[in-house]
Design a protein around this motif. Structure first.
Motif, PDB file in Angstrom:
ATOM      1  N   ILE A  83      37.515  39.841  55.057  1.00  0.00           N
ATOM      2  CA  ILE A  83      36.106  40.154  54.796  1.00  0.00           C
ATOM      3  C   ILE A  83      35.918  41.554  54.195  1.00  0.00           C
ATOM      4  CG2 ILE A  83      35.232  38.560  56.532  1.00  0.00           C
ATOM      5  CD1 ILE A  83      35.205  42.276  57.276  1.00  0.00           C
ATOM      6  N   CYS A  84      37.037  42.272  54.004  1.00  0.00           N
ATOM      7  CA  CYS A  84      36.936  43.611  53.392  1.00  0.00           C
ATOM      8  C   CYS A  84      36.314  43.454  52.003  1.00  0.00           C
ATOM      9  CB  CYS A  84      38.327  44.239  53.286  1.00  0.00           C
ATOM     10  SG  CYS A  84      38.288  45.875  52.546  1.00  0.00           S
ATOM     11  N   PRO A  85      35.234  44.173  51.717  1.00  0.00           N
ATOM     12  CA  PRO A  85      34.553  43.972  50.435  1.00  0.00           C
ATOM     13  C   PRO A  85      35.493  44.185  49.249  1.00  0.00           C
ATOM     14  CG  PRO A  85      33.258  45.385  51.865  1.00  0.00           C
ATOM     15  CD  PRO A  85      34.593  45.195  52.530  1.00  0.00           C
ATOM     16  N   GLU A  86      35.382  43.298  48.305  1.00  0.00           N
ATOM     17  CA  GLU A  86      36.211  43.366  47.108  1.00  0.00           C
ATOM     18  C   GLU A  86      36.037  44.706  46.414  1.00  0.00           C
ATOM     19  OE1 GLU A  86      36.787  42.262  42.712  1.00  0.00           O
ATOM     20  OE2 GLU A  86      35.113  43.183  43.761  1.00  0.00           O
ATOM     21  N   GLU A  87      34.778  45.227  46.425  1.00  0.00           N
ATOM     22  CA  GLU A  87      34.524  46.491  45.722  1.00  0.00           C
ATOM     23  C   GLU A  87      35.241  47.668  46.397  1.00  0.00           C
ATOM     24  OE1 GLU A  87      32.287  44.414  46.903  1.00  0.00           O
ATOM     25  OE2 GLU A  87      30.678  45.405  48.020  1.00  0.00           O
ATOM     26  N   ASP A  88      35.483  47.573  47.702  1.00  0.00           N
ATOM     27  CA  ASP A  88      36.222  48.643  48.385  1.00  0.00           C
ATOM     28  C   ASP A  88      37.699  48.617  47.984  1.00  0.00           C
ATOM     29  OD1 ASP A  88      33.902  49.375  49.602  1.00  0.00           O
ATOM     30  OD2 ASP A  88      34.546  48.972  51.656  1.00  0.00           O
ATOM     31  N   ILE A  89      38.260  47.419  47.855  1.00  0.00           N
ATOM     32  CA  ILE A  89      39.666  47.316  47.424  1.00  0.00           C
ATOM     33  C   ILE A  89      39.782  47.792  45.974  1.00  0.00           C
ATOM     34  CG2 ILE A  89      41.666  45.785  47.220  1.00  0.00           C
ATOM     35  CD1 ILE A  89      40.158  43.860  49.153  1.00  0.00           C
TER      36      ILE A  89
END
Ligand code: SF4
Length: 371
Positions: free
Chosen positions: A58-64
């Protein structure tokens, strides 16, 4: 203490309803359930549903994406928990699609197992900024908070992507179609935050709940408790992991979290914004906030920014709306060696757990989890 076979016998002896759906919200629980083959050992009318229990998924794609760009374009060392390195983002093939790909392009990215290792790397390289990409639930975020309180090197910065577990369950319950009749609450999270955090499931939603540990015995004890509650019409939060989960939880860890972080609305990949579900560094620790210290690489013009890869049903898997093997890419285009979505990357992802545990065929044909 009762053995797993004792608990199974007790469960088989219950006058069960035709269909009962029990959700777990912990990758460790799902792994234990799958590896012990509990689904096959239980009566057919009990459905064990993996829910929002994988922080990598669930880690936001934008954070990765942000972590990848920082590692590629800033003169930094980026450290991240091993699972995060292979999670794909939605960019054209010519660009780095994961931290692992960025590392292959020359970025200095190092896997770590704990925040203490991040401090060690920072102390070993005092002239280089080190960014700790800290994605995780309460159990992973609390050690980061402790590290900050104890004091970190000036050159260590935190790219925080911490999440709280209970708001996702609250969101499901408030949706009107939660898709489950009882809840097995996460033992590790309850150890830190206290079992009381899950009282709302029982008190506000009239759903039986029990905190479980990670052995088959503890999981079956929790399952038995919730089934009995359902059958007898009683409701209470049962602590079936009392050797570790204490009333009030770990006060020192909670103090560290309160001292260093605020709680805010936060995005969950593929799911959207969930109120009060994210940790952000507070003003006091601004000097160590990577989002403040470095240029932002957020690009709102990116196509499919924040979403799952095309064809990936991870968000539905995370919310317990479908089983992993109901995704049409499961085991076909998507396998652990070439994952399409984050649920097949992480050791806590339901797709990967099911594949690794040999759960490669539909468990119960024709059953659809949607309420
Ligand atoms: S099998 Fe792969 S593509 Fe399908 S939901 Fe799981 S991770 Fe996503």
């Amino acid at each position: 203490m009762n053995s797993a076979s004792d608990w199974l016998a007790r469960i088989r002896g219950l006058p069960l309803p035709e269909r009962v759906r029990v959700m777990n919200v912990c990758g460790g629980h799902e792994r234990s359930i799958t590896m012990a083959g509990l689904r096959h050992a239980l009566p057919q009318n009990i459905e064990l549903i993996p829910g929002p229990g994988c922080p990598v998924c669930i880690c936001p794609e934008e954070d990765i994406y942000e972590a990848i760009q920082l590692a590629l374009h800033e003169h930094v060392i980026l450290v991240a928990y091993g699972d995060m390195l292979r999670v794909p983002v939605n960019v054209p093939r010519a660009q780095a699609r994961s931290l692992e790909a960025a590392r292959a392009q020359g970025a200095d990215i190092r896997p770590i197992a704990s925040p203490v290792e991040a401090a060690r790397v920072a102390r070993a390289h005092p002239d280089t900024p080190v960014i700790l990409f800290a994605a995780g639930f309460e159990t992973t975020t609390a050690p980061t908070a402790a590290l900050l309180v104890e004091g970190v090197p000036d050159n260590l910065f935190i790219l925080l992507s911490g999440r709280l577990t209970w708001p996702a369950v609250a969101m499901l319950l408030n949706s009107g179609t939660p898709g489950f009749d009882a809840l097995v609450a996460p033992g590790h999270v309850a150890t830190i935050m206290g079992p009381e955090e899950w009282d709302f499931v029982v008190n506000m939603h009239d759903i039986p709940a029990a905190v479980a540990g990670f052995t088959a015995e503890s999981l079956l004890a929790a399952l038995y408790s919730t089934l009995r509650q359902l059958i007898e019409g009683r409701r209470f939060l049962d602590n079936c992991y009392p050797e570790v989960v204490r009333p009030g939880g770990n006060r020192l860890a909670q103090q560290h979290l309160h001292q260093t972080m605020d709680v805010s609305d936060a995005n969950w990949r593929g799911v959207g914004v969930i109120p009060d579900s994210g940790f952000v560094l507070n003003e006091r620790y601004r000097a160590h906030d990577a989002r403040v210290h470095f240029h932002s690489y957020t690009d709102d013009a990116r196509r499919r920014a924040g979403e799952m890869p095309p064809g990936c049903d991870c968000a539905k898997v995370v919310l317990g709306r479908i089983y992993p093997n109901e995704c049409r890419l499961f085991g076909v285009a998507c396998q652990p060696r070439h994952p399409i979505g984050p649920c097949m990357v992480s050791d806590e992802g339901a797709c990967r757990i099911w594949w690794s545990g040999g759960m490669r065929e539909p468990v119960r044909k024709g059953v659809t989890l949607t309420a």
